[in-house]
Structures are given as C-alpha cells and as structure tokens.
Design an enzyme around this catalytic site. Structure first.
Site, PDB file in Angstrom:
ATOM      1  N   ASN A   3       1.387  38.353  23.234  1.00 31.43           N
ATOM      2  CA  ASN A   3       1.765  39.143  24.397  1.00 31.43           C
ATOM      3  C   ASN A   3       0.565  39.944  24.868  1.00 31.43           C
ATOM      4  OD1 ASN A   3       4.386  38.238  24.028  1.00 31.43           O
ATOM      5  ND2 ASN A   3       4.941  39.994  22.786  1.00 31.43           N
ATOM      6  N   GLU A  53       3.543  36.510  28.423  1.00 34.93           N
ATOM      7  CA  GLU A  53       3.585  36.017  27.049  1.00 34.93           C
ATOM      8  C   GLU A  53       2.976  34.627  26.995  1.00 34.93           C
ATOM      9  OE1 GLU A  53       7.673  36.173  25.911  1.00 34.93           O
ATOM     10  OE2 GLU A  53       7.786  38.344  26.135  1.00 34.93           O
ATOM     11  N   ILE A  56       0.841  29.615  22.411  1.00 35.72           N
ATOM     12  CA  ILE A  56      -0.221  28.655  22.138  1.00 35.72           C
ATOM     13  C   ILE A  56       0.382  27.505  21.342  1.00 35.72           C
ATOM     14  CG2 ILE A  56      -2.482  28.292  21.088  1.00 35.72           C
ATOM     15  CD1 ILE A  56      -2.937  31.350  21.473  1.00 35.72           C
ATOM     16  N   HIS A  58      -0.085  25.475  18.965  1.00 36.34           N
ATOM     17  CA  HIS A  58      -0.913  25.261  17.778  1.00 36.34           C
ATOM     18  C   HIS A  58      -0.364  26.164  16.678  1.00 36.34           C
ATOM     19  CE1 HIS A  58      -4.497  24.579  15.337  1.00 36.34           C
ATOM     20  NE2 HIS A  58      -4.561  25.885  15.149  1.00 36.34           N
ATOM     21  N   TYR A  65      -3.983  39.444  15.590  1.00 35.20           N
ATOM     22  CA  TYR A  65      -3.898  40.734  16.279  1.00 35.20           C
ATOM     23  C   TYR A  65      -5.291  41.294  16.509  1.00 35.20           C
ATOM     24  CZ  TYR A  65       1.054  40.686  15.130  1.00 35.20           C
ATOM     25  OH  TYR A  65       2.366  40.342  15.027  1.00 35.20           O
ATOM     26  N   ARG A  78       8.123  26.043  36.286  1.00 31.92           N
ATOM     27  CA  ARG A  78       9.412  26.393  36.889  1.00 31.92           C
ATOM     28  C   ARG A  78       9.511  27.903  37.086  1.00 31.92           C
ATOM     29  NH1 ARG A  78      12.559  28.820  33.089  1.00 31.92           N
ATOM     30  NH2 ARG A  78      12.074  28.370  30.907  1.00 31.92           N
ATOM     31  N   LYS A  81      14.249  32.223  34.857  1.00 29.16           N
ATOM     32  CA  LYS A  81      15.700  32.225  35.043  1.00 29.16           C
ATOM     33  C   LYS A  81      16.380  32.773  33.809  1.00 29.16           C
ATOM     34  CE  LYS A  81      16.161  27.355  33.722  1.00 29.16           C
ATOM     35  NZ  LYS A  81      16.601  26.034  34.156  1.00 29.16           N
ATOM     36  N   PHE A  83      19.614  32.628  30.957  1.00 28.99           N
ATOM     37  CA  PHE A  83      20.298  31.579  30.207  1.00 28.99           C
ATOM     38  C   PHE A  83      21.601  32.119  29.655  1.00 28.99           C
ATOM     39  CE2 PHE A  83      15.848  30.492  30.269  1.00 28.99           C
ATOM     40  CZ  PHE A  83      15.886  29.142  30.576  1.00 28.99           C
TER      41      PHE A  83
END
Length: 129
Positions: A3, A53, A56, A58, A65, A78, A81, A83
């Site tokens: 983040n 956010e 990655i 991997h 950090y 997209r 939205k 959920f």
C-alpha cells in the site's frame, strides 16, 4: 500487497480514474514483476480514504517494509465496484490477475519491463531514501 502512503496517494493525478490497472513493479533494486493496482475507495471494505494498493504477482521470501516501490502502469482492466461477498471479491481479484498476466505478456507491455526507470544507479537516492 503493498500500500502506498497517504502522501503518495495524494500526489497521484487527481483526474486518474478509480479502478483496477496492471503494469510492472520493482522493490528497491530488485527484479521487475507483473502487478495489478487498485486505485480507489475499496467499497467492499467501505474505506473513507482513497488508497492505491499494488499486488505484485510474485512470492517474496520476506517482507519489504520501508523499501522503495517503483511502478509503471501500462493498462486498465475495469472500474472499481462493490461485491456481494468476500468470495466474489476474491474471484474478481483472481480474474484481474489473470488478465494482467495475459496483457503484460504482449510485446508492447513486455518491453517496459526492461525500462531504465526501474534501475536506480548505485548510490543514488529517491526522496532522500
């Protein structure tokens, strides 16, 4: 998932659309990996602050950090939205990851993986880090 800080999020262009993007990410001077990026409020979690956010694609052996995270956004998947369930959210995330992998294997996106942007010269710092 990494983040970005509130300060970094506020420095993103104000007119960038919220949603799910894909591109390339590099931690420190490490390898460049495929990534999926979410920009927005994450309505499922009812966030009140905009977040960015980076997922990655991997598996890292340890936490990173405090490291510099460099990203290049190459495409849009997209809009953001809400959920009905956590399972639906997880399913959408998996679909986003698969779409990112497909797109990033295309030559026009693959060439950006090797961009000099990701390779800081030894001894150079970014933002005093």
């Amino acid at each position: 998932t990494a983040n970005f800080s509130e300060q970094v999020v506020e420095s993103f262009p104000p007119d960038i659309s919220t949603g799910i993007y894909y591109g390339w990410a590099c931690v420190g001077n490490g390898d460049v990996h495929k990534m999926v990026l979410s920009i927005g409020w994450n309505p499922f979690y009812k966030n009140i602050k905009k977040s960015v956010e980076t997922h990655i694609i991997h598996t890292f052996k340890e936490d990173f950090y405090g490291e510099i995270l460099s990203i290049v956004i190459t495409g849009y998947i997209r809009p953001e939205k809400n959920f009905d369930s956590l399972d639906a959210l997880i399913s959408a995330i998996q679909e986003d990851i698969e779409e990112a992998k497909r797109q990033l294997d295309l030559p026009e996106h693959l060439k950006l993986k090797e961009d000099n942007f990701f390779h800081l010269p030894e001894g150079k710092t970014v933002n005093n880090h």
